[in-house]
Design a protein around this motif. Sequence first.
Motif, PDB file in Angstrom:
ATOM      1  N   ALA A  23       0.831  -1.200   0.000  1.00 33.92           N
ATOM      2  CA  ALA A  23       0.000   0.000   0.000  1.00 33.92           C
ATOM      3  C   ALA A  23       0.870   1.256   0.000  1.00 33.92           C
ATOM      4  CB  ALA A  23      -0.915  -0.001   1.226  1.00 33.92           C
ATOM      5  N   PRO A  24       0.482   2.270  -0.790  1.00 29.77           N
ATOM      6  CA  PRO A  24       1.248   3.524  -0.816  1.00 29.77           C
ATOM      7  C   PRO A  24       0.841   4.467   0.321  1.00 29.77           C
ATOM      8  CG  PRO A  24      -0.479   3.571  -2.485  1.00 29.77           C
ATOM      9  CD  PRO A  24      -0.566   2.228  -1.811  1.00 29.77           C
TER      10      PRO A  24
ATOM     11  N   ALA B 239      -6.187   0.470  -3.927  1.00 29.98           N
ATOM     12  CA  ALA B 239      -7.605   0.103  -3.811  1.00 29.98           C
ATOM     13  C   ALA B 239      -7.864  -0.591  -2.476  1.00 29.98           C
ATOM     14  CB  ALA B 239      -8.002  -0.821  -4.966  1.00 29.98           C
ATOM     15  N   ALA B 240      -9.104  -0.536  -2.041  1.00 29.20           N
ATOM     16  CA  ALA B 240      -9.495  -1.181  -0.777  1.00 29.20           C
ATOM     17  C   ALA B 240      -9.747  -2.667  -1.021  1.00 29.20           C
ATOM     18  CB  ALA B 240     -10.736  -0.507  -0.210  1.00 29.20           C
ATOM     19  N   PHE B 241      -8.748  -3.482  -0.720  1.00 30.12           N
ATOM     20  CA  PHE B 241      -8.865  -4.934  -0.869  1.00 30.12           C
ATOM     21  C   PHE B 241      -9.173  -5.560   0.491  1.00 30.12           C
ATOM     22  CE2 PHE B 241      -5.898  -3.770  -4.326  1.00 30.12           C
ATOM     23  CZ  PHE B 241      -6.584  -4.300  -5.410  1.00 30.12           C
TER      24      PHE B 241
ATOM     25  N   GLU C  86      -7.352 -10.768   3.086  1.00 27.80           N
ATOM     26  CA  GLU C  86      -6.753 -11.961   2.499  1.00 27.80           C
ATOM     27  C   GLU C  86      -6.271 -11.745   1.064  1.00 27.80           C
ATOM     28  OE1 GLU C  86      -9.855 -11.929   3.877  1.00 27.80           O
ATOM     29  OE2 GLU C  86      -9.282 -12.792   5.810  1.00 27.80           O
ATOM     30  N   GLU C  87      -6.699 -10.658   0.430  1.00 27.98           N
ATOM     31  CA  GLU C  87      -6.284 -10.411  -0.948  1.00 27.98           C
ATOM     32  C   GLU C  87      -4.873  -9.846  -0.982  1.00 27.98           C
ATOM     33  OE1 GLU C  87      -9.704  -9.254  -3.804  1.00 27.98           O
ATOM     34  OE2 GLU C  87     -10.132  -8.220  -1.922  1.00 27.98           O
ATOM     35  N   ASP C  88      -4.094 -10.297  -1.936  1.00 25.79           N
ATOM     36  CA  ASP C  88      -2.695  -9.911  -2.070  1.00 25.79           C
ATOM     37  C   ASP C  88      -2.580  -8.764  -3.071  1.00 25.79           C
ATOM     38  OD1 ASP C  88      -0.001  -9.784  -3.016  1.00 25.79           O
ATOM     39  OD2 ASP C  88       0.346 -11.822  -2.318  1.00 25.79           O
ATOM     40  N   GLU C  89      -2.181  -7.593  -2.598  1.00 26.75           N
ATOM     41  CA  GLU C  89      -2.069  -6.419  -3.484  1.00 26.75           C
ATOM     42  C   GLU C  89      -0.998  -6.588  -4.549  1.00 26.75           C
ATOM     43  OE1 GLU C  89      -4.252  -4.845   0.043  1.00 26.75           O
ATOM     44  OE2 GLU C  89      -2.562  -6.194  -0.229  1.00 26.75           O
ATOM     45  N   PHE C  90       0.038  -7.371  -4.283  1.00 25.71           N
ATOM     46  CA  PHE C  90       1.020  -7.638  -5.339  1.00 25.71           C
ATOM     47  C   PHE C  90       0.313  -8.273  -6.530  1.00 25.71           C
ATOM     48  CE2 PHE C  90       4.154  -7.276  -1.940  1.00 25.71           C
ATOM     49  CZ  PHE C  90       5.260  -6.740  -2.590  1.00 25.71           C
ATOM     50  N   THR C  91      -0.472  -9.310  -6.263  1.00 25.93           N
ATOM     51  CA  THR C  91      -1.183 -10.021  -7.325  1.00 25.93           C
ATOM     52  C   THR C  91      -2.252  -9.143  -7.954  1.00 25.93           C
ATOM     53  OG1 THR C  91      -0.797 -12.116  -6.176  1.00 25.93           O
ATOM     54  CG2 THR C  91      -2.550 -12.085  -7.836  1.00 25.93           C
ATOM     55  N   GLN C  92      -3.059  -8.480  -7.124  1.00 23.85           N
ATOM     56  CA  GLN C  92      -4.178  -7.676  -7.624  1.00 23.85           C
ATOM     57  C   GLN C  92      -3.714  -6.492  -8.470  1.00 23.85           C
ATOM     58  OE1 GLN C  92      -7.346  -8.514  -7.366  1.00 23.85           O
ATOM     59  NE2 GLN C  92      -6.942 -10.275  -6.084  1.00 23.85           N
ATOM     60  N   SER C  93      -2.575  -5.879  -8.109  1.00 24.78           N
ATOM     61  CA  SER C  93      -2.108  -4.683  -8.831  1.00 24.78           C
ATOM     62  C   SER C  93      -1.155  -5.008  -9.971  1.00 24.78           C
ATOM     63  CB  SER C  93      -1.406  -3.736  -7.855  1.00 24.78           C
ATOM     64  OG  SER C  93      -0.195  -4.314  -7.382  1.00 24.78           O
ATOM     65  N   GLY C  94      -0.595  -6.208  -9.960  1.00 26.05           N
ATOM     66  CA  GLY C  94       0.393  -6.566 -10.970  1.00 26.05           C
ATOM     67  C   GLY C  94       1.813  -6.142 -10.595  1.00 26.05           C
ATOM     68  N   ALA C  95       2.030  -5.790  -9.323  1.00 28.69           N
ATOM     69  CA  ALA C  95       3.377  -5.417  -8.875  1.00 28.69           C
ATOM     70  C   ALA C  95       4.302  -6.621  -8.948  1.00 28.69           C
ATOM     71  CB  ALA C  95       3.334  -4.880  -7.442  1.00 28.69           C
ATOM     72  N   LEU C  96       5.521  -6.401  -9.409  1.00 24.20           N
ATOM     73  CA  LEU C  96       6.503  -7.475  -9.488  1.00 24.20           C
ATOM     74  C   LEU C  96       7.055  -7.751  -8.094  1.00 24.20           C
ATOM     75  CD1 LEU C  96       8.403  -6.337 -12.710  1.00 24.20           C
ATOM     76  CD2 LEU C  96       6.555  -8.017 -12.513  1.00 24.20           C
TER      77      LEU C  96
ATOM     78  N   ILE D 217      -3.387   6.891   8.365  1.00 21.53           N
ATOM     79  CA  ILE D 217      -4.660   7.429   8.820  1.00 21.53           C
ATOM     80  C   ILE D 217      -5.646   6.279   8.753  1.00 21.53           C
ATOM     81  CG2 ILE D 217      -6.520   9.060   8.303  1.00 21.53           C
ATOM     82  CD1 ILE D 217      -3.264  10.111   7.090  1.00 21.53           C
ATOM     83  N   GLY D 218      -5.981   5.746   9.897  1.00 25.57           N
ATOM     84  CA  GLY D 218      -6.834   4.564   9.957  1.00 25.57           C
ATOM     85  C   GLY D 218      -6.008   3.330  10.258  1.00 25.57           C
ATOM     86  N   SER D 219      -6.615   2.344  10.873  1.00 28.62           N
ATOM     87  CA  SER D 219      -5.942   1.091  11.203  1.00 28.62           C
ATOM     88  C   SER D 219      -6.073   0.141  10.026  1.00 28.62           C
ATOM     89  CB  SER D 219      -6.548   0.482  12.474  1.00 28.62           C
ATOM     90  OG  SER D 219      -6.302   1.318  13.569  1.00 28.62           O
ATOM     91  N   LYS D 220      -5.124   0.219   9.126  1.00 24.67           N
ATOM     92  CA  LYS D 220      -5.173  -0.549   7.891  1.00 24.67           C
ATOM     93  C   LYS D 220      -4.460  -1.888   8.054  1.00 24.67           C
ATOM     94  CE  LYS D 220      -5.403   3.794   5.429  1.00 24.67           C
ATOM     95  NZ  LYS D 220      -4.811   4.735   4.526  1.00 24.67           N
ATOM     96  N   ASP D 221      -4.512  -2.706   6.992  1.00 27.14           N
ATOM     97  CA  ASP D 221      -3.872  -4.019   7.017  1.00 27.14           C
ATOM     98  C   ASP D 221      -2.377  -3.901   7.309  1.00 27.14           C
ATOM     99  OD1 ASP D 221      -6.326  -5.095   6.416  1.00 27.14           O
ATOM    100  OD2 ASP D 221      -5.888  -5.405   4.287  1.00 27.14           O
ATOM    101  N   THR D 222      -1.744  -2.830   6.814  1.00 24.28           N
ATOM    102  CA  THR D 222      -0.318  -2.625   7.064  1.00 24.28           C
ATOM    103  C   THR D 222      -0.039  -2.604   8.562  1.00 24.28           C
ATOM    104  OG1 THR D 222      -0.084  -1.371   5.003  1.00 24.28           O
ATOM    105  CG2 THR D 222       1.629  -1.064   6.665  1.00 24.28           C
ATOM    106  N   LEU D 223      -0.824  -1.841   9.314  1.00 29.26           N
ATOM    107  CA  LEU D 223      -0.621  -1.757  10.762  1.00 29.26           C
ATOM    108  C   LEU D 223      -0.876  -3.108  11.430  1.00 29.26           C
ATOM    109  CD1 LEU D 223      -2.099   1.679  11.887  1.00 29.26           C
ATOM    110  CD2 LEU D 223       0.289   0.990  11.747  1.00 29.26           C
ATOM    111  N   ARG D 224      -1.900  -3.793  10.983  1.00 26.08           N
ATOM    112  CA  ARG D 224      -2.204  -5.118  11.549  1.00 26.08           C
ATOM    113  C   ARG D 224      -1.011  -6.048  11.368  1.00 26.08           C
ATOM    114  NH1 ARG D 224      -7.393  -8.871   9.718  1.00 26.08           N
ATOM    115  NH2 ARG D 224      -6.684 -10.787  10.711  1.00 26.08           N
TER     116      ARG D 224
END
Length: 194
Positions: A40-41, A93-95, A98-108, A60-67
């Motif tokens: 996440a950016p 995007a708000a995933f 369990e969703e993997d942002e690498f896969t969802q965004s196409g990040a290498l 800002i907010g308790s996001k998955d990164t903080l968890r």
Amino acid sequence: MYYRPRDGHNLPHNPFNAIVSPRPIGWISTRASSGHENLAPYSFFNAVAYVPPQVMFASIGSKDTLRNLRETGEFCVNLVGADQIAVMNASSAAFEFEEDEFTQSGALRAPCREIACSRVEDAPASLECKMTQIVQLAGKDNHVVFGEVVGIHIRPDLIVDGRFDVVKARMLSRLGYRDYAEVTKVFELTRPND
């Protein structure tokens, strides 16, 4: 113009983010103890110390990164070049957790060496970090994460004459509103005592 933030600014959009700019983007990757990865950016990001090297980012907010950080204490800051704009934006995007942002965004994806999470393979640079503290800030749900940099990856093509070339990297920064900027020109300035 003068205003007190608690009274409002009477403008169509809040100018605060635009005033405090440009800001580098920390594209933060983490892994949950269960193995799920997150990317996440964060535009409230910067370096804060040289020895040992340390960085911070604010959430800002308790996001998955903080968890994930609370579970593992590790994160990687991937810096963003103009070539990664679309992928970085897609990862915001708000995933579901369990969703993997690498896969969802196409990040290498590439492995880190000192920590367990992945990094963005084609990022201009990536900073592997061990979290040192999370500070709760005033407000509803504001947090600052501090970390010590324990490993640094630099794309080899971006080292020119022994220096990291920010123009060649086309480093991206966040401005206010929905605005971004790309580093296309730099100049050198010598301090009076140098």
